[in-house]
Design a protein around this motif. Structure first.
Motif, PDB file in Angstrom:
ATOM      1  N   ASP A   1      -8.649   2.895  -0.912  1.00 41.35           N
ATOM      2  CA  ASP A   1      -7.896   4.067  -0.473  1.00 41.35           C
ATOM      3  C   ASP A   1      -7.081   4.627  -1.622  1.00 41.35           C
ATOM      4  O   ASP A   1      -6.622   3.896  -2.499  1.00 41.35           O
ATOM      5  CB  ASP A   1      -6.960   3.704   0.687  1.00 41.35           C
ATOM      6  CG  ASP A   1      -7.713   3.152   1.889  1.00 41.35           C
ATOM      7  OD1 ASP A   1      -8.594   3.864   2.394  1.00 41.35           O
ATOM      8  OD2 ASP A   1      -7.427   2.013   2.288  1.00 41.35           O
TER       9      ASP A   1
ATOM     10  N   ASP B   1       0.823  -1.204   0.000  1.00 41.61           N
ATOM     11  CA  ASP B   1       0.000   0.000   0.000  1.00 41.61           C
ATOM     12  C   ASP B   1       0.860   1.258   0.000  1.00 41.61           C
ATOM     13  O   ASP B   1       2.095   1.198  -0.054  1.00 41.61           O
ATOM     14  CB  ASP B   1      -0.972  -0.006   1.186  1.00 41.61           C
ATOM     15  CG  ASP B   1      -0.269   0.025   2.541  1.00 41.61           C
ATOM     16  OD1 ASP B   1       0.910   0.415   2.619  1.00 41.61           O
ATOM     17  OD2 ASP B   1      -0.918  -0.348   3.543  1.00 41.61           O
TER      18      ASP B   1
ATOM     19  N   TRP C   1      -0.126  -5.318   1.407  1.00 41.34           N
ATOM     20  CA  TRP C   1      -1.582  -5.282   1.318  1.00 41.34           C
ATOM     21  C   TRP C   1      -2.138  -6.692   1.111  1.00 41.34           C
ATOM     22  O   TRP C   1      -3.000  -7.146   1.817  1.00 41.34           O
ATOM     23  CB  TRP C   1      -2.004  -4.347   0.182  1.00 41.34           C
ATOM     24  CG  TRP C   1      -3.472  -4.295  -0.075  1.00 41.34           C
ATOM     25  CD1 TRP C   1      -4.467  -4.448   0.847  1.00 41.34           C
ATOM     26  CD2 TRP C   1      -4.118  -4.084  -1.340  1.00 41.34           C
ATOM     27  NE1 TRP C   1      -5.695  -4.332   0.238  1.00 41.34           N
ATOM     28  CE2 TRP C   1      -5.512  -4.107  -1.092  1.00 41.34           C
ATOM     29  CE3 TRP C   1      -3.658  -3.848  -2.625  1.00 41.34           C
ATOM     30  CZ2 TRP C   1      -6.447  -3.915  -2.109  1.00 41.34           C
ATOM     31  CZ3 TRP C   1      -4.584  -3.656  -3.643  1.00 41.34           C
ATOM     32  CH2 TRP C   1      -5.965  -3.694  -3.373  1.00 41.34           C
TER      33      TRP C   1
ATOM     34  N   LEU D   1       0.186   2.315  -5.126  1.00 45.54           N
ATOM     35  CA  LEU D   1       0.386   0.906  -4.808  1.00 45.54           C
ATOM     36  C   LEU D   1       1.556   0.366  -5.621  1.00 45.54           C
ATOM     37  O   LEU D   1       1.665   0.628  -6.815  1.00 45.54           O
ATOM     38  CB  LEU D   1      -0.871   0.095  -5.133  1.00 45.54           C
ATOM     39  CG  LEU D   1      -2.186   0.548  -4.501  1.00 45.54           C
ATOM     40  CD1 LEU D   1      -3.325  -0.334  -4.978  1.00 45.54           C
ATOM     41  CD2 LEU D   1      -2.087   0.523  -2.985  1.00 45.54           C
TER      42      LEU D   1
END
Length: 203
Positions: free
Chosen positions: A107, A83, A89, A111
């Motif tokens: 969000d 993330d 993640w 990434l």
């Protein structure tokens, strides 16, 4: 490709223009006409694993979209996503012929994608809360449409050379231009520091 190191092109330049630069509006949307009502792109964001590289290597998405990972290779891949804070993640294996792996993007942020089986594989998804975001193609030229009159902060981000910012003023009925220049001597992108160091040290 499962045994051979594949060199991915992290810096793509043609006639002095840089490809795979993410351009996004980072301030000023509070004066835009109902930015929250802007239509989101339809469908999912698809990232293919093809010849042991991510394709596209750099892409964008909108908060709320679904990202799909598709393995087109005749070998096992392992998608490891980090993330915006650099925390893991998810980490999932995807054998050849397996169904697409789907994840919802909740969000905003940058990434980073990697493959624990093929460590040279890297990719990026820049997730935005709005639709005013794009990636430069081979021409290095970008367009953001639909902004209301006002002053905006616009950011450029490259996976090796990092961020640059500019301020633009949009006036109704006029085309506004903004340019970003990279010299190749910028500090490494914090979101990709190790890979950036490796790319810059390569011949």
């Amino acid at each position: 490709c499962k045994l051979d190191h594949v060199v991915h092109d992290s810096v793509l330049v043609k006639q002095g223009r840089l490809q795979d630069v993410v351009i996004r509006v980072v301030s000023g949307l509070e004066v835009s006409a109902k930015p929250g009502k802007a239509a989101k792109p339809k469908g999912s964001v698809d990232i293919h694993q093809r010849k042991c590289v991510f394709a596209p290597r750099v892409t964008t998405a909108i908060v709320g979209q679904t990202i799909r990972f598709i393995n087109e290779d005749a070998t096992l891949h392992n998608i490891h996503a980090y993330d915006a804070e650099g925390q893991s993640w998810f980490n999932m294996a995807q054998p050849k012929g397996a169904a697409a792996i789907e994840k919802d993007l909740e969000d905003e942020g940058i990434l980073r994608l990697s493959d624990d089986v093929h460590p040279w594989m890297t990719g990026f998804v820049v997730v935005s809360p709005h639709r005013y975001i794009t990636v430069t193609p081979e021409t290095g030229v970008f367009t953001l449409q639909g902004l209301a009159e006002g002053k905006y902060g616009v950011e450029a981000w490259h996976s090796i050379y990092g961020k640059k910012r500019a301020t633009v003023t949009v006036k109704g009925g006029e085309v506004t231009t903004v340019s970003f220049a990279y010299t190749g001597k910028e500090p490494f992108a914090e979101e990709n520091k190790r890979a950036a160091e490796d790319a810059r040290s390569s011949p």
